[in-house]
Structure formats: C-alpha cells, structure tokens
Design a protein around this motif. Sequence first.
Motif, mmCIF file in Angstrom:
data_model
loop_
_atom_site.group_PDB
_atom_site.id
_atom_site.type_symbol
_atom_site.label_atom_id
_atom_site.label_comp_id
_atom_site.label_asym_id
_atom_site.label_seq_id
_atom_site.Cartn_x
_atom_site.Cartn_y
_atom_site.Cartn_z
ATOM 1 N N UNK A 1 0.834 -1.182 0.000
ATOM 2 C CA UNK A 1 0.000 0.000 0.000
ATOM 3 C C UNK A 1 0.871 1.234 0.000
ATOM 4 N N UNK A 2 0.239 2.400 -0.145
ATOM 5 C CA UNK A 2 0.934 3.676 -0.006
ATOM 6 C C UNK A 2 0.491 4.300 1.306
ATOM 7 N N UNK A 3 1.458 4.700 2.125
ATOM 8 C CA UNK A 3 1.147 5.261 3.420
ATOM 9 C C UNK A 3 1.502 6.729 3.523
ATOM 10 N N UNK A 4 0.915 7.389 4.520
ATOM 11 C CA UNK A 4 1.275 8.767 4.858
ATOM 12 C C UNK A 4 1.837 8.786 6.274
ATOM 13 N N UNK A 5 2.883 9.577 6.443
ATOM 14 C CA UNK A 5 3.546 9.684 7.738
ATOM 15 C C UNK A 5 3.429 11.099 8.277
#
Length: 238
Positions: A120-124
């Motif tokens: 998946x693509x995550x945000x931090x």
Amino acid sequence: MKKLMIGLMVLGLAGAVSAALITTDDFSSSGALTTNGWQAYSGADASITSDGSVASVGSGAEDIRLVFADQGVGSTYASFILNVSSLPLSGSEYSFGFIDGSTMDARWGIVVEDSGNGFGIGSWVGSTLNKTFSGLSLNTDYMITMFYDGSSDHRLWVDSDGTDFASADLTETNNVGGGIDGIFIRQAGALDNGAAAWTMDDVVVATTFAEVIPEPTTLALLGVAVGLLTVVRRRRIA
C-alpha cells in the motif's frame, strides 16, 4: 485581424498547457542520479541509479532530492510512475515526497502487505505511519500524484484521471509551513539496502493538477487549438 486573433488564441492555449511546468525527469541519462541533476542529503552512496529509462531504488541507504525553485506559499503538484518489484515480509517506510532543503515536509511511502506479495501507499506524520491506501500489486505501474498547498494541506492520488482533486486517496494536515524546493527519494529503515526494490519514472513537477496529469485537460486544450487551426485552413481554401 480574425486570423491574428485565432493565432493568439492558439498560442495562448499552448501556453496554458506548458506555462505551469516547474521541472521534469524522464531518467534518460544513465548512472547515479547524483551525477544527473539530483543531490544527496543523506547517505551519498550513489546507489539510486538510472539505466536510461527508469530510476532504480532499494539497493543502498542513500537519500536524494531533485531541487527546483522555492514555491513559497504556492501550490505544488508532482507525479511519477511507481513500480515495486520486491519487498520484505513486513515493514514500511516513507520513501518519497516534497522536501524543503533537507526537511521532508510531505512524507509518503511503501507499506508492505500480504507477506511481501502486495503493498500500500502510506502517509507519515513525523516518523509515525498515519494512514494507508491498500491493495496494490507488485510489478505493476502506478501513477502517483502528490499535492501540497504551501501551508498544511497534503494529498496523494493513485492513478488519478485528473478529475478527482476533492477526493484524494490519502490526505494529511501537517502544518510544516513554508515553501518546498524539491522532491525526495529515500532509502531507509525496513526497505533499504536491498530489502525492497522499486523504480520511479517520468517525474513531472508543476503548479497545476492538469500539468502533472495531462489527460483529459491538456488534450482537450490541444483539441481546441487544432480545431481552430483547421477552421482557418478551411476558410483559406474556400
């Protein structure tokens, strides 16, 4: 006079298509990216390279950035093609985004799923994984589009068609403030030194959504321009 006006309209449309562009990189040059316009801000082991077609990431622990003019409080968009070919069984790390000097303001990255068979693509926010857009497959091209409003609004789309600005796949409110002056590629944590392998291609940075996602807006403008030229030509023949 009519011909002049139509000519100016065509030129104006062409200008609308290209005027907002900030920078691009299609990775047509071979070798380390740090010898082809990118700058290392950590690591500097020359491990992010191009084969003349795509940039390959994951073999080392280098962090690099592509620098452009500081955008101040203006909105900035970027897009690129992401393809992930291998991953460890688990782990995640912010791997790309917008940067201000050496401060990574927008932090997006790869999140391992399905025991390394998907991602998946995550945000931090800082070093904390906050949200994830899931269900992506290995060895598949995805167009990643990023947005930052110059203040606090961060957005990311996967395979956007350019009509969905209000419904991004990931959003963050991160009051970092100030303008960004680059995009970054990062190799660190669970995904560095060969634990993961992925490529980046066709980087475009601009000040409008349409500029980084040319379909359908740009083609529509070009279609109008071509239509106007056709009208002029037919009238001359008549």
